[in-house]
Motif scaffolding. Sequence first.
Motif, PDB file in Angstrom:
ATOM      1  N   LYS A  57      16.846  33.385   1.543  1.00  0.00           N
ATOM      2  CA  LYS A  57      18.028  33.032   0.754  1.00  0.00           C
ATOM      3  C   LYS A  57      18.786  34.315   0.451  1.00  0.00           C
ATOM      4  O   LYS A  57      18.298  35.194  -0.245  1.00  0.00           O
ATOM      5  CB  LYS A  57      17.648  32.337  -0.536  1.00  0.00           C
ATOM      6  N   PHE A  58      19.982  34.421   1.001  1.00  0.00           N
ATOM      7  CA  PHE A  58      20.835  35.577   0.772  1.00  0.00           C
ATOM      8  C   PHE A  58      21.731  35.270  -0.418  1.00  0.00           C
ATOM      9  O   PHE A  58      22.350  34.200  -0.472  1.00  0.00           O
ATOM     10  CB  PHE A  58      21.670  35.894   2.015  1.00  0.00           C
ATOM     11  N   GLN A  59      21.789  36.214  -1.358  1.00  0.00           N
ATOM     12  CA  GLN A  59      22.503  35.988  -2.602  1.00  0.00           C
ATOM     13  C   GLN A  59      23.049  37.291  -3.147  1.00  0.00           C
ATOM     14  O   GLN A  59      22.824  38.342  -2.566  1.00  0.00           O
ATOM     15  CB  GLN A  59      21.561  35.379  -3.634  1.00  0.00           C
ATOM     16  N   GLN A  60      23.782  37.187  -4.254  1.00  0.00           N
ATOM     17  CA  GLN A  60      24.212  38.359  -4.996  1.00  0.00           C
ATOM     18  C   GLN A  60      24.218  38.007  -6.477  1.00  0.00           C
ATOM     19  O   GLN A  60      24.255  36.830  -6.837  1.00  0.00           O
ATOM     20  CB  GLN A  60      25.561  38.877  -4.515  1.00  0.00           C
ATOM     21  N   PRO A  61      24.162  39.020  -7.335  1.00  0.00           N
ATOM     22  CA  PRO A  61      24.128  38.761  -8.777  1.00  0.00           C
ATOM     23  C   PRO A  61      25.383  38.027  -9.250  1.00  0.00           C
ATOM     24  O   PRO A  61      26.455  38.168  -8.673  1.00  0.00           O
ATOM     25  CB  PRO A  61      24.075  40.166  -9.389  1.00  0.00           C
ATOM     26  N   ASN A  62      25.214  37.254 -10.288  1.00  0.00           N
ATOM     27  CA  ASN A  62      26.322  36.554 -10.942  1.00  0.00           C
ATOM     28  C   ASN A  62      27.051  35.588 -10.024  1.00  0.00           C
ATOM     29  O   ASN A  62      28.251  35.368 -10.163  1.00  0.00           O
ATOM     30  CB  ASN A  62      27.311  37.555 -11.553  1.00  0.00           C
ATOM     31  N   VAL A 112      22.288  40.755  -1.203  1.00  0.00           N
ATOM     32  CA  VAL A 112      23.095  41.397  -0.162  1.00  0.00           C
ATOM     33  C   VAL A 112      23.675  42.730  -0.614  1.00  0.00           C
ATOM     34  O   VAL A 112      24.012  43.568   0.216  1.00  0.00           O
ATOM     35  CB  VAL A 112      24.217  40.465   0.354  1.00  0.00           C
ATOM     36  N   TRP A 113      23.787  42.938  -1.922  1.00  0.00           N
ATOM     37  CA  TRP A 113      24.283  44.228  -2.420  1.00  0.00           C
ATOM     38  C   TRP A 113      23.193  45.293  -2.323  1.00  0.00           C
ATOM     39  O   TRP A 113      23.483  46.455  -2.054  1.00  0.00           O
ATOM     40  CB  TRP A 113      24.756  44.113  -3.856  1.00  0.00           C
ATOM     41  N   ASP A 114      21.951  44.884  -2.540  1.00  0.00           N
ATOM     42  CA  ASP A 114      20.832  45.821  -2.474  1.00  0.00           C
ATOM     43  C   ASP A 114      20.343  46.063  -1.055  1.00  0.00           C
ATOM     44  O   ASP A 114      19.741  47.090  -0.766  1.00  0.00           O
ATOM     45  CB  ASP A 114      19.648  45.316  -3.313  1.00  0.00           C
ATOM     46  N   ASP A 115      20.559  45.103  -0.177  1.00  0.00           N
ATOM     47  CA  ASP A 115      20.058  45.193   1.195  1.00  0.00           C
ATOM     48  C   ASP A 115      21.152  44.794   2.200  1.00  0.00           C
ATOM     49  O   ASP A 115      21.017  43.800   2.928  1.00  0.00           O
ATOM     50  CB  ASP A 115      18.828  44.306   1.355  1.00  0.00           C
ATOM     51  N   PRO A 116      22.243  45.565   2.248  1.00  0.00           N
ATOM     52  CA  PRO A 116      23.342  45.205   3.148  1.00  0.00           C
ATOM     53  C   PRO A 116      22.956  45.250   4.620  1.00  0.00           C
ATOM     54  O   PRO A 116      23.526  44.520   5.437  1.00  0.00           O
ATOM     55  CB  PRO A 116      24.431  46.223   2.821  1.00  0.00           C
ATOM     56  N   GLY A 140      24.124  38.479  10.023  1.00  0.00           N
ATOM     57  CA  GLY A 140      25.523  38.066  10.105  1.00  0.00           C
ATOM     58  C   GLY A 140      26.034  37.364   8.860  1.00  0.00           C
ATOM     59  O   GLY A 140      26.871  36.473   8.948  1.00  0.00           O
ATOM     60  N   ILE A 141      25.541  37.780   7.707  1.00  0.00           N
ATOM     61  CA  ILE A 141      25.947  37.155   6.454  1.00  0.00           C
ATOM     62  C   ILE A 141      27.344  37.618   6.081  1.00  0.00           C
ATOM     63  O   ILE A 141      27.592  38.808   5.936  1.00  0.00           O
ATOM     64  CB  ILE A 141      24.945  37.492   5.319  1.00  0.00           C
ATOM     65  N   MET A 142      28.262  36.667   5.932  1.00  0.00           N
ATOM     66  CA  MET A 142      29.647  36.975   5.587  1.00  0.00           C
ATOM     67  C   MET A 142      29.994  36.522   4.173  1.00  0.00           C
ATOM     68  O   MET A 142      30.980  36.977   3.601  1.00  0.00           O
ATOM     69  CB  MET A 142      30.598  36.308   6.582  1.00  0.00           C
TER      70      MET A 142
END
Length: 81
Positions: A5-10, A33-37, A44-46
């Motif tokens: 599951k790819f996510q970001q805070p907030n 995704v911010w911690d592990d770009p 290919g996460i956009m």
Amino acid sequence: MKLLKFQQPNCAPCTQVSEYLDNKNIKYEKINVWDDPEQASNYGIMSVPVVILLSSDGVEIRRSVGFKPQELNEFAEFFQQ
């Protein structure tokens, strides 16, 4: 099988996906995704949230973008077999 599951805070939809998967007792790996770009780029996460189902040998089987309960139900079926 493995679920990523790819996510970001907030991110409200990211939280909805997590709550849904948690309620179904489905184990998954959270990737910020911010911690592990680099890993996000490799898949290919956009945008987020993205849930990816991988086979036991790491091949992508399915992908869902956003909070879509119907698609998440289909993912859950893989873990109930």
